[in-house]
Design a protein around this motif. Sequence first.
Motif, PDB file in Angstrom:
ATOM      1  N   UNK A 197      -2.326  70.721 -17.980  1.00  0.00           N
ATOM      2  CA  UNK A 197      -2.909  70.859 -16.641  1.00  0.00           C
ATOM      3  C   UNK A 197      -1.974  71.575 -15.674  1.00  0.00           C
ATOM      4  N   UNK A 222      -6.508  62.269  -9.782  1.00  0.00           N
ATOM      5  CA  UNK A 222      -7.329  63.231  -9.034  1.00  0.00           C
ATOM      6  C   UNK A 222      -7.764  64.367  -9.936  1.00  0.00           C
ATOM      7  N   UNK A 223      -6.822  64.790 -10.771  1.00  0.00           N
ATOM      8  CA  UNK A 223      -7.118  65.934 -11.625  1.00  0.00           C
ATOM      9  C   UNK A 223      -8.069  65.599 -12.761  1.00  0.00           C
ATOM     10  N   UNK A 240     -12.708  66.685 -10.212  1.00  0.00           N
ATOM     11  CA  UNK A 240     -13.354  67.945 -10.589  1.00  0.00           C
ATOM     12  C   UNK A 240     -13.102  68.349 -12.020  1.00  0.00           C
ATOM     13  N   UNK A 241     -11.885  68.081 -12.494  1.00  0.00           N
ATOM     14  CA  UNK A 241     -11.563  68.498 -13.859  1.00  0.00           C
ATOM     15  C   UNK A 241     -12.435  67.763 -14.868  1.00  0.00           C
ATOM     16  N   UNK A 249     -15.295  66.356 -14.408  1.00  0.00           N
ATOM     17  CA  UNK A 249     -16.688  66.798 -14.294  1.00  0.00           C
ATOM     18  C   UNK A 249     -16.859  68.144 -14.990  1.00  0.00           C
ATOM     19  N   UNK A 250     -15.892  68.995 -14.772  1.00  0.00           N
ATOM     20  CA  UNK A 250     -15.960  70.333 -15.355  1.00  0.00           C
ATOM     21  C   UNK A 250     -15.937  70.267 -16.890  1.00  0.00           C
ATOM     22  N   UNK A 252     -19.171  69.038 -18.165  1.00  0.00           N
ATOM     23  CA  UNK A 252     -20.225  70.039 -18.033  1.00  0.00           C
ATOM     24  C   UNK A 252     -20.167  71.039 -19.193  1.00  0.00           C
ATOM     25  N   UNK A 253     -18.950  71.479 -19.553  1.00  0.00           N
ATOM     26  CA  UNK A 253     -18.815  72.415 -20.683  1.00  0.00           C
ATOM     27  C   UNK A 253     -19.145  71.712 -21.996  1.00  0.00           C
ATOM     28  N   UNK A 272     -10.292  77.770 -15.618  1.00  0.00           N
ATOM     29  CA  UNK A 272     -11.112  78.111 -14.453  1.00  0.00           C
ATOM     30  C   UNK A 272     -10.555  77.456 -13.191  1.00  0.00           C
ATOM     31  N   UNK A 273      -9.904  76.315 -13.390  1.00  0.00           N
ATOM     32  CA  UNK A 273      -9.350  75.581 -12.245  1.00  0.00           C
ATOM     33  C   UNK A 273      -8.195  76.350 -11.610  1.00  0.00           C
ATOM     34  N   UNK A 274      -7.369  76.932 -12.438  1.00  0.00           N
ATOM     35  CA  UNK A 274      -6.162  77.569 -11.923  1.00  0.00           C
ATOM     36  C   UNK A 274      -5.978  78.904 -12.625  1.00  0.00           C
TER      37      UNK A 274
END
Lengths: 67, 826
Positions: free
Chosen positions: B153, B540-541, B545-546, B548-549, B552-553, B617-619
């Motif tokens: 990460x 948090x990471x 959002x991570x 969830x992301x 989703x994939x 995609x996050x960073x």
Amino acid sequence: MINDVATVSQPARSKAQIVKEISHGITNPLHKRLLAAYSESNPVGSLELELQNVLLEVLNANESKKD
Amino acid sequence: MKARKIDIAGFRGFNERREIEFDDTLTLIAAHNSYGKTSITEAFEFLIYGQTSKVQSADSKDEYKGSYRNVHLPENENPKISLTMSDGDADTVYAVELRGNDIVRFVSGKEVESFPFAPLVDETVKPFILQHALKDLLLSTPAERFANFAKLLGFEALGDVQRELIAFCTKPNPPREVLLLQNKITALEDRTRRSGLTEIAKLMKKGSAPEVLFALIKKEASKHVPRTTKSDLLLPTLLSVRDEAVARIFGGSTKIPSESSEQALAFENEQRRILQLLSEEFIKRYLGLATTHAQQKVRQTYELLNLGTLSLADDESKCPLCLQPVDEPIRLHIAERHKELQAKETVFAESQKSADAISASLLDLKRSLAALAKSQTDRLASLAQLEPQLSNLQKLLESEPDRFSFVRNAVEEFATLTSDLEKSNDAFNKAYLSVTESIQASTESSATMDALVEAVTTSMKKIAQLREKANSTSGSLQEIDGIVRLKLDALAGTQDISLLVDLLQAETEFIKKATIDVITHSLKDLRTSAEQYVGKRMSESITGGFGTSVMSWYDKIKTSTDPKVHFSGFDLKKMPQGNRVQIKAKSYDKELVSAVSSLSESKLNALGLCMSIAINLQSPGPFEFIVIDDPIQSWDAEHEDQFIDVVRELIEIGKQVIILSHNTKWTERMRTGCEDLGGVYYQVSGYDDKGPHIQEKDWASVKDRLANVSGIVNNPSADSITLQQAEQEMRHVFNQIAAGLKKRMFDTKVSTKNLNAEGTRKILLECNVDLPFVNKIMQAFVTVDDAHHTPEDYTVHRQRIKQYEEYAKTLLDNLSKARRVAGSKP
């Protein structure tokens, strides 16, 4: 999907930045001092040395008082 | 930045130079295993980061030493990689050359210290998805997983901070002095626990503050001294009470004060100073005094003459004693003689000063030597007084005969050494007297001084022996003294008083220890603060959002026929050793212990891919491309096809995707699945000592495309959208044939991806295709202009597409007959 990605917070990457942020969250001056040492080039070595200095200061300060 | 082209020579699996151009959206490289796929990814990594992740994470770097250089590369050549990247406006060539162990970097041919994007890449996630990295992550032990997750990460430092601070705060390493203090206090606390001072022991156990503890100790101590005793005299009075009580049984002590480091240093400095007093210069000055004494007579004559000269001053014409007349020649003689003696008198005065200085030095020597001897004999005072009480001590140490023998031997040895020292002191005093007398009697001699030097040396030696013996035995003697004290306390009933004395004497040390304890215990708070921060950031990471992301994939890859046993998210669990990342999974809505232990390898592989995609995609960092190395592992065809949709979505998001795969069937389906997107396709057809054989292939063959078009136009139910797709296919066909003609006639490679109506028209005319026929072909491009805007009067027409098919067949005929144009490169 893109929105999901955008909500991910950006991490603090460097050790110095992480230590700085931890330091902001604490009030104990001694802990702040130790963390400052931990930010140096040899983090673990500097941290241990700083604690030793702190403890020796306690010993010597009390010695002086006694004298 | 998008990747335009990579050149690799002499690096890893590449020996001879190879060039790979990339499509703006999708590049597919198909190669069997060991055909150099990973070397391409590693070339990217090495260029950007200066090392490959394989080497970075290797346990033993030695195993990889020299592995960047291709083993077949000629000795006089160096491995080189250059990557052309575009920021949208211009292309820049970034290159590295490996010279021995040194990496030399170039930007557009100019040597640079580092690449301009270097600061950005250090802070962002690598644009690679590597199978070995994913396996390392998922199959690592739970304890290692936090650090591996943090690394993936981009939180590598976070993992380090957690590990290092927890280790430090859990087990601090105090200095030796602090450990000694802690041991002493612990020993006193143990004694108190075993004693009758139960209330004090309770307070100690509770960890009461020193002021509370010592208030009770003092209260207890005051019971053993007269009521009128002032508080500041409590300790000495208590000590007297105890000493008086035990003195009735045994009044001695075996204790020798130990020598502190400051005392040792002072002793050694004094030793040096005393020896310096007897320097060569000093001895010369002493012997020089003999000359001075010869002048004593001159002084007497001078003083007499001086008296006469003064008397003559009243009346120069006659002698003041006999009153006889003094003539001029006699008067002049007296004056000259007086002047001469006056000069000698000045020299004598200087010599007298020297004699005084020597006497002062000798006195200093005597006093210093005596003080040095006293410093050691004083240490032995208690032992010197012990001799008459040895029989009493023997009784006390009846059960410890060896210890008694030790004390007796020490007493005897110290008596001998002290006696020797006294003898040497006597010798010194005699020699000292001789020297001082010789100065007074003007009988200075080398022999007298030699005797003094020898006496001083002997005395110093004896003092040193005494000190050495005292130092070597003080520890054991102190230990024996402790035993004697315990026995005496037992016999005299003063155990508690003795303990109270020891406690009161250690009051300052108790205070010190309490302060130190506060500091060391507070490290737990520091640990908690660090853990909370690290946990919060990580949580948090991974759960925000991570998580969830990734989910989703993951949902995009799973199929409707999959058993409902799936990854269900991440969690952070606090363990005694620190935070741990949990990868959760559910089986038909029931929580499983862990995804790692419950999911199949194919699902874990999918999860790893999804995590990597989410992180990238996050960073994203400065690179728009993402290199996916062999993503398809142990999947069935259905899941493989799902992943094609994932790639399409990445492209739609704006990623430039570069995929390397060993799975040729999948890459074929990939091209079909992304036929509308187009792309660049390479096939690695072989591998030898020169490196991989890389060939660029059409994304789809003209034959396949024409068959596809034919299928559509001959399908009566094909709707207008499908017919438009067929028309688009025809444009690809014309572009590909034009590129083929250009290649065959001029040996010039043209990327069909970049061809538009104008480009194709130009090539066809260049390749001698008739202008009227070219214009007919161009109608296929009129329906859609470069900006993808359809003209208002445009309607898709089945018959027109069939006409295009005929044009294509004619063009293919041209292609089969085309020959290289003379003058074009061979």
